[in-house]
Scaffold this motif. Structure first.
Motif, PDB file in Angstrom:
ATOM      1  N   ASP A 116      23.846  55.532  80.625  1.00 28.62           N
ATOM      2  CA  ASP A 116      22.510  55.849  81.140  1.00 28.62           C
ATOM      3  C   ASP A 116      22.292  55.305  82.545  1.00 28.62           C
ATOM      4  O   ASP A 116      21.760  55.989  83.403  1.00 28.62           O
ATOM      5  N   LYS A 117      22.684  54.053  82.747  1.00 25.30           N
ATOM      6  CA  LYS A 117      22.555  53.426  84.061  1.00 25.30           C
ATOM      7  C   LYS A 117      23.886  52.774  84.413  1.00 25.30           C
ATOM      8  O   LYS A 117      24.576  52.245  83.545  1.00 25.30           O
ATOM      9  N   GLU A 134      29.005  59.865  70.010  1.00 19.74           N
ATOM     10  CA  GLU A 134      28.801  60.192  71.413  1.00 19.74           C
ATOM     11  C   GLU A 134      28.528  58.896  72.171  1.00 19.74           C
ATOM     12  O   GLU A 134      27.641  58.129  71.811  1.00 19.74           O
ATOM     13  N   CYS A 191      27.442  57.525  75.790  1.00 21.62           N
ATOM     14  CA  CYS A 191      26.835  57.945  77.059  1.00 21.62           C
ATOM     15  C   CYS A 191      26.526  56.734  77.926  1.00 21.62           C
ATOM     16  O   CYS A 191      26.192  55.665  77.426  1.00 21.62           O
ATOM     17  N   TRP A 215      25.022  51.345  78.092  1.00 18.41           N
ATOM     18  CA  TRP A 215      25.594  52.335  77.182  1.00 18.41           C
ATOM     19  C   TRP A 215      24.562  52.800  76.167  1.00 18.41           C
ATOM     20  O   TRP A 215      23.695  52.025  75.741  1.00 18.41           O
ATOM     21  N   ASP A 216      24.687  54.038  75.724  1.00 18.22           N
ATOM     22  CA  ASP A 216      23.903  54.583  74.621  1.00 18.22           C
ATOM     23  C   ASP A 216      24.898  55.221  73.652  1.00 18.22           C
ATOM     24  O   ASP A 216      25.554  56.209  73.991  1.00 18.22           O
ATOM     25  N   ASP A 239      20.989  56.257  88.050  1.00 20.25           N
ATOM     26  CA  ASP A 239      20.537  56.769  86.763  1.00 20.25           C
ATOM     27  C   ASP A 239      21.398  57.987  86.466  1.00 20.25           C
ATOM     28  O   ASP A 239      21.313  58.992  87.179  1.00 20.25           O
ATOM     29  N   VAL A 240      22.247  57.909  85.452  1.00 16.30           N
ATOM     30  CA  VAL A 240      23.187  58.995  85.180  1.00 16.30           C
ATOM     31  C   VAL A 240      23.077  59.403  83.711  1.00 16.30           C
ATOM     32  O   VAL A 240      22.426  58.735  82.917  1.00 16.30           O
ATOM     33  N   ASN A 241      23.739  60.467  83.362  1.00 17.98           N
ATOM     34  CA  ASN A 241      23.835  60.883  81.969  1.00 17.98           C
ATOM     35  C   ASN A 241      25.246  61.419  81.741  1.00 17.98           C
ATOM     36  O   ASN A 241      25.438  62.600  81.532  1.00 17.98           O
ATOM     37  N   TRP A 242      26.227  60.519  81.805  1.00 17.19           N
ATOM     38  CA  TRP A 242      27.625  60.880  81.596  1.00 17.19           C
ATOM     39  C   TRP A 242      27.972  60.570  80.151  1.00 17.19           C
ATOM     40  O   TRP A 242      27.712  59.486  79.654  1.00 17.19           O
ATOM     41  N   CYS A 243      28.579  61.529  79.471  1.00 10.72           N
ATOM     42  CA  CYS A 243      28.863  61.360  78.038  1.00 10.72           C
ATOM     43  C   CYS A 243      30.272  61.818  77.684  1.00 10.72           C
ATOM     44  O   CYS A 243      30.845  62.668  78.366  1.00 10.72           O
TER      45      CYS A 243
END
Length: 140
Positions: A104-105, A100, A102, A69-70, A115-119
């Motif tokens: 990341d992995k 936010e 997101c 998570w980010d 490797d994703v960027n779902w937010c």
């Protein structure tokens, strides 16, 4: 019997489509909370001993082993040991917060990863006591 199998197959395919690869969230309130994809809003009064919370959840088409998570926001703190799996709980204090969450992995149970960027973005507004700051600004 064949019709029943086809109906079940169709229902399982449809339910898979409804569970897209996204991040959902909800802002914890005193009412029933419901996940919303990509963006959520909420808030309410907080007592002096309670913090507000935002909950993020990853929706994936395959079973999840773990997630990286980010969390981006000033004044928001991921709850210890809560952001390893498909859910991440973030504590916030009083005031208005935009957080936010997101992914990341993402590591799947079938030993694959992506490797994703779902937010998702959450907007929370918590205030002290039982009086809404909106009511005060409207002269009520």
């Amino acid at each position: 019997m064949k019709k029943i199998y086809l109906a079940l197959l169709g229902a399982s395919i449809f339910s898979g489509v409804a569970m897209a690869d996204t991040v959902s969230c909800y802002v914890d309130t005193q009412a029933y909370d419901e996940y919303r994809e990509n963006q959520c809003f909420g808030g309410g009064p907080l007592s002096s001993y309670r913090q507000g919370a935002i909950v993020f959840k990853v929706n994936a088409s395959k079973p999840i082993q773990s997630v990286t998570w980010d969390i981006a926001s000033y004044g928001a703190t991921p709850r210890p040991n809560s952001c390893n799996g498909n859910v991440c709980i973030v504590d916030v204090g009083r005031g208005e917060h935009e957080v936010e969450g997101c992914v990341d992995k993402i590591y799947y149970k079938d030993y694959t990863w992506a490797d994703v960027n779902w937010c998702a973005t959450a907007t929370a507004n918590y205030w002290a006591g039982g009086h809404s700051p909106l009511a005060e600004s409207e002269g009520q």
